[in-house]
Design a protein around this motif. Structure first.
Motif, PDB file in Angstrom:
ATOM      1  N   SER A 131     -12.528 -56.446 -25.556  1.00  0.00           N
ATOM      2  CA  SER A 131     -13.220 -56.836 -26.945  1.00  0.00           C
ATOM      3  C   SER A 131     -14.101 -55.528 -27.489  1.00  0.00           C
ATOM      4  CB  SER A 131     -14.353 -58.090 -26.608  1.00  0.00           C
ATOM      5  OG  SER A 131     -15.288 -57.616 -25.745  1.00  0.00           O
ATOM      6  N   GLY A 132     -14.195 -54.597 -26.715  1.00  0.00           N
ATOM      7  CA  GLY A 132     -14.899 -53.482 -26.987  1.00  0.00           C
ATOM      8  C   GLY A 132     -16.182 -53.343 -26.657  1.00  0.00           C
ATOM      9  N   ASP A 133     -16.541 -54.138 -26.042  1.00  0.00           N
ATOM     10  CA  ASP A 133     -18.094 -54.340 -25.945  1.00  0.00           C
ATOM     11  C   ASP A 133     -18.461 -53.370 -24.476  1.00  0.00           C
ATOM     12  OD1 ASP A 133     -18.538 -56.251 -27.455  1.00  0.00           O
ATOM     13  OD2 ASP A 133     -18.085 -58.073 -26.164  1.00  0.00           O
ATOM     14  N   ILE A 134     -17.616 -52.889 -23.858  1.00  0.00           N
ATOM     15  CA  ILE A 134     -17.860 -51.940 -22.938  1.00  0.00           C
ATOM     16  C   ILE A 134     -17.033 -50.559 -23.017  1.00  0.00           C
ATOM     17  CG2 ILE A 134     -17.513 -51.338 -20.484  1.00  0.00           C
ATOM     18  CD1 ILE A 134     -17.889 -54.163 -19.896  1.00  0.00           C
ATOM     19  N   ASP A 135     -17.592 -49.375 -23.178  1.00  0.00           N
ATOM     20  CA  ASP A 135     -16.792 -48.159 -23.661  1.00  0.00           C
ATOM     21  C   ASP A 135     -16.731 -47.252 -22.412  1.00  0.00           C
ATOM     22  OD1 ASP A 135     -19.557 -47.052 -23.626  1.00  0.00           O
ATOM     23  OD2 ASP A 135     -18.923 -45.580 -24.744  1.00  0.00           O
ATOM     24  N   VAL A 136     -17.636 -47.173 -21.280  1.00  0.00           N
ATOM     25  CA  VAL A 136     -17.617 -46.314 -20.129  1.00  0.00           C
ATOM     26  C   VAL A 136     -17.878 -47.310 -18.870  1.00  0.00           C
ATOM     27  CG1 VAL A 136     -18.580 -44.596 -19.043  1.00  0.00           C
ATOM     28  CG2 VAL A 136     -17.930 -44.325 -21.201  1.00  0.00           C
ATOM     29  N   VAL A 137     -17.151 -47.007 -17.751  1.00  0.00           N
ATOM     30  CA  VAL A 137     -17.533 -47.550 -16.433  1.00  0.00           C
ATOM     31  C   VAL A 137     -17.732 -46.344 -15.446  1.00  0.00           C
ATOM     32  CG1 VAL A 137     -16.609 -49.205 -14.652  1.00  0.00           C
ATOM     33  CG2 VAL A 137     -16.208 -49.586 -17.116  1.00  0.00           C
ATOM     34  N   ALA A 138     -18.786 -46.304 -14.811  1.00  0.00           N
ATOM     35  CA  ALA A 138     -19.056 -45.334 -13.770  1.00  0.00           C
ATOM     36  C   ALA A 138     -19.151 -46.132 -12.545  1.00  0.00           C
ATOM     37  CB  ALA A 138     -20.487 -44.596 -14.275  1.00  0.00           C
ATOM     38  N   ILE A 139     -18.350 -45.439 -11.498  1.00  0.00           N
ATOM     39  CA  ILE A 139     -18.213 -46.178 -10.117  1.00  0.00           C
ATOM     40  C   ILE A 139     -18.860 -45.358  -8.980  1.00  0.00           C
ATOM     41  CG2 ILE A 139     -16.637 -46.802  -8.538  1.00  0.00           C
ATOM     42  CD1 ILE A 139     -14.551 -47.856 -11.002  1.00  0.00           C
ATOM     43  N   HIS A 140     -19.816 -45.709  -8.249  1.00  0.00           N
ATOM     44  CA  HIS A 140     -20.272 -44.969  -7.316  1.00  0.00           C
ATOM     45  C   HIS A 140     -20.450 -45.593  -5.865  1.00  0.00           C
ATOM     46  CE1 HIS A 140     -23.152 -41.901  -5.887  1.00  0.00           C
ATOM     47  NE2 HIS A 140     -24.174 -42.872  -5.846  1.00  0.00           N
ATOM     48  N   ASP A 141     -20.542 -44.787  -5.023  1.00  0.00           N
ATOM     49  CA  ASP A 141     -20.481 -45.265  -3.544  1.00  0.00           C
ATOM     50  C   ASP A 141     -21.807 -45.491  -3.105  1.00  0.00           C
ATOM     51  OD1 ASP A 141     -17.642 -44.717  -3.498  1.00  0.00           O
ATOM     52  OD2 ASP A 141     -17.913 -42.756  -2.764  1.00  0.00           O
ATOM     53  N   ALA A 142     -22.006 -46.807  -2.514  1.00  0.00           N
ATOM     54  CA  ALA A 142     -23.374 -47.038  -1.848  1.00  0.00           C
ATOM     55  C   ALA A 142     -23.776 -45.942  -0.971  1.00  0.00           C
ATOM     56  CB  ALA A 142     -23.382 -48.259  -1.344  1.00  0.00           C
ATOM     57  N   ALA A 143     -22.776 -45.493  -0.281  1.00  0.00           N
ATOM     58  CA  ALA A 143     -23.136 -44.309   0.977  1.00  0.00           C
ATOM     59  C   ALA A 143     -23.644 -43.175   0.353  1.00  0.00           C
ATOM     60  CB  ALA A 143     -21.807 -44.454   1.763  1.00  0.00           C
ATOM     61  N   ARG A 144     -23.753 -42.885  -0.960  1.00  0.00           N
ATOM     62  CA  ARG A 144     -24.222 -41.689  -1.547  1.00  0.00           C
ATOM     63  C   ARG A 144     -25.527 -42.181  -2.270  1.00  0.00           C
ATOM     64  NH1 ARG A 144     -20.868 -37.395  -1.527  1.00  0.00           N
ATOM     65  NH2 ARG A 144     -18.724 -37.635  -1.437  1.00  0.00           N
ATOM     66  N   PRO A 145     -26.524 -42.589  -1.417  1.00  0.00           N
ATOM     67  CA  PRO A 145     -27.886 -42.665  -2.056  1.00  0.00           C
ATOM     68  C   PRO A 145     -28.694 -41.965  -2.757  1.00  0.00           C
ATOM     69  CG  PRO A 145     -28.163 -42.524   0.394  1.00  0.00           C
ATOM     70  CD  PRO A 145     -26.746 -42.312   0.006  1.00  0.00           C
ATOM     71  N   LEU A 146     -28.325 -40.428  -2.618  1.00  0.00           N
ATOM     72  CA  LEU A 146     -29.191 -39.551  -3.172  1.00  0.00           C
ATOM     73  C   LEU A 146     -28.547 -39.079  -4.539  1.00  0.00           C
ATOM     74  CD1 LEU A 146     -29.508 -38.014   0.093  1.00  0.00           C
ATOM     75  CD2 LEU A 146     -31.590 -37.993  -1.502  1.00  0.00           C
ATOM     76  N   ALA A 147     -27.582 -39.587  -5.165  1.00  0.00           N
ATOM     77  CA  ALA A 147     -27.102 -39.014  -6.652  1.00  0.00           C
ATOM     78  C   ALA A 147     -28.308 -39.407  -7.563  1.00  0.00           C
ATOM     79  CB  ALA A 147     -26.001 -39.994  -6.886  1.00  0.00           C
ATOM     80  N   GLY A 148     -28.880 -38.396  -8.018  1.00  0.00           N
ATOM     81  CA  GLY A 148     -29.869 -38.954  -9.173  1.00  0.00           C
ATOM     82  C   GLY A 148     -29.523 -39.064 -10.463  1.00  0.00           C
ATOM     83  N   PRO A 149     -30.494 -39.633 -11.324  1.00  0.00           N
ATOM     84  CA  PRO A 149     -30.079 -40.100 -12.434  1.00  0.00           C
ATOM     85  C   PRO A 149     -29.326 -39.140 -13.486  1.00  0.00           C
ATOM     86  CG  PRO A 149     -32.233 -39.661 -12.603  1.00  0.00           C
ATOM     87  CD  PRO A 149     -31.962 -39.577 -11.081  1.00  0.00           C
ATOM     88  N   GLU A 150     -29.398 -37.679 -13.406  1.00  0.00           N
ATOM     89  CA  GLU A 150     -28.767 -36.528 -14.260  1.00  0.00           C
ATOM     90  C   GLU A 150     -27.354 -36.861 -13.768  1.00  0.00           C
ATOM     91  OE1 GLU A 150     -29.674 -35.182 -10.165  1.00  0.00           O
ATOM     92  OE2 GLU A 150     -30.814 -36.007 -11.485  1.00  0.00           O
ATOM     93  N   MET A 151     -26.825 -36.921 -12.685  1.00  0.00           N
ATOM     94  CA  MET A 151     -25.540 -36.975 -12.396  1.00  0.00           C
ATOM     95  C   MET A 151     -24.865 -38.117 -12.951  1.00  0.00           C
ATOM     96  SD  MET A 151     -25.197 -36.209  -8.257  1.00  0.00           S
ATOM     97  CE  MET A 151     -23.627 -35.626  -8.608  1.00  0.00           C
ATOM     98  N   PHE A 152     -25.471 -39.493 -13.033  1.00  0.00           N
ATOM     99  CA  PHE A 152     -24.750 -40.638 -13.870  1.00  0.00           C
ATOM    100  C   PHE A 152     -24.855 -40.303 -15.271  1.00  0.00           C
ATOM    101  CE2 PHE A 152     -26.373 -42.405  -9.794  1.00  0.00           C
ATOM    102  CZ  PHE A 152     -25.436 -43.382  -9.762  1.00  0.00           C
ATOM    103  N   ARG A 153     -26.023 -39.734 -15.765  1.00  0.00           N
ATOM    104  CA  ARG A 153     -25.923 -39.227 -17.119  1.00  0.00           C
ATOM    105  C   ARG A 153     -24.990 -38.261 -17.697  1.00  0.00           C
ATOM    106  NH1 ARG A 153     -31.825 -38.561 -16.424  1.00  0.00           N
ATOM    107  NH2 ARG A 153     -32.918 -40.613 -17.164  1.00  0.00           N
TER     108      ARG A 153
END
Length: 238
Positions: A100-122
């Motif tokens: 429907s176009g309601d989602i444009d990007v999906v970010a997938i992350h491993d729970a086993a990497r708890p130290l990924a900071g917000p800047e990496m997702f951005r």
């Protein structure tokens, strides 16, 4: 533009020595998966956060999230028997909103990497919007090959990288790739391997972080916990 953040927590912990799902291992006073979930729920760039839980662990997952994150909204999707199966389940869950176009990007992350900071997702999300896909990587140096008697530099070693998560992709291409993979019975090693196989997306890499380690072995638990304590201070007792 709506970005969705996904945390995969449907695996086991055999190599780390966990008796069950390592996503619930306590790190700095909290279950490991909670660190990534909280990071996502606090990002203005992420409109929806999803936890992919291991089959049979819904109550465990729900209670841990409620206890640690409280009123923040987290959606739950049951995982599959493999990493690729879990990714397929969450893409299927999002399919109608992607179409429907309601989602444009999906970010997938491993729970086993708890130290990924917000800047990496951005960075992953922003680059995915431009190029179609993005993931963090680190160069692998000092590779060598052995002939049984001596070591010599590995050919082409300068181009070898270690891939990390979060990996982000434009949603329509992601959906297309996983539908094709399901039809063909293809199992990717990670999200990018499936997208690259079935689409024309050129996945862009950006600088990974040495601290964004994956908790795989028992020694990694102590390292990750110390890094989290250095970042956040001692547990406050939630």
């Amino acid at each position: 533009m709506v970005a969705v953040g996904v945390v995969l927590a449907a695996g086991l912990g055999t190599r780390v020595g966990a008796d069950g799902n390592k996503a619930y291992l306590p790190l700095a006073g909290r279950p490991m998966m909670v660190w990534s979930l909280e990071t996502l729920t606090q990002l203005t760039e992420v409109s929806r956060t999803i936890l992919v839980f291991r089959r049979g662990e819904y109550t465990l997952a729900r209670d841990a999230v409620h206890r640690e994150i409280g009123s923040q909204t987290v959606e739950f999707v049951e995982g599959g028997d493999t990493r690729h199966g879990s990714e397929t389940n969450v893409v299927d869950y999002l399919a109608a909103d992607i179409e429907s176009g309601d989602i444009d990007v999906v970010a997938i992350h491993d729970a086993a990497r708890p130290l990924a900071g917000p800047e990496m997702f951005r960075e992953a999300i922003a680059l995915a919007r431009v190029s179609g896909g993005a993931l963090p990587s680190l160069a692998v140096r000092n590779l060598a090959v052995s002939d049984g008697a001596r070591l010599s530099p590995a050919p082409g070693g300068a181009g070898v990288v270690r891939v990390q998560t979060p990996q982000a992709f434009r949603a329509p291409e992601l959906l297309h790739a996983y539908r094709r993979a399901e039809r063909d019975g293809f199992e990717g090693t990670d999200t990018s391997s499936c997208v690259e196989r079935y689409t024309d997306v050129r996945v862009q890499t950006f600088g990974g972080r040495a601290a964004n380690l994956k908790v795989t072995y028992a020694r990694d638990v102590a390292v990750a916990e110390q890094l989290l304590l250095d970042r956040t201070g001692p547990p406050t007792g939630r």
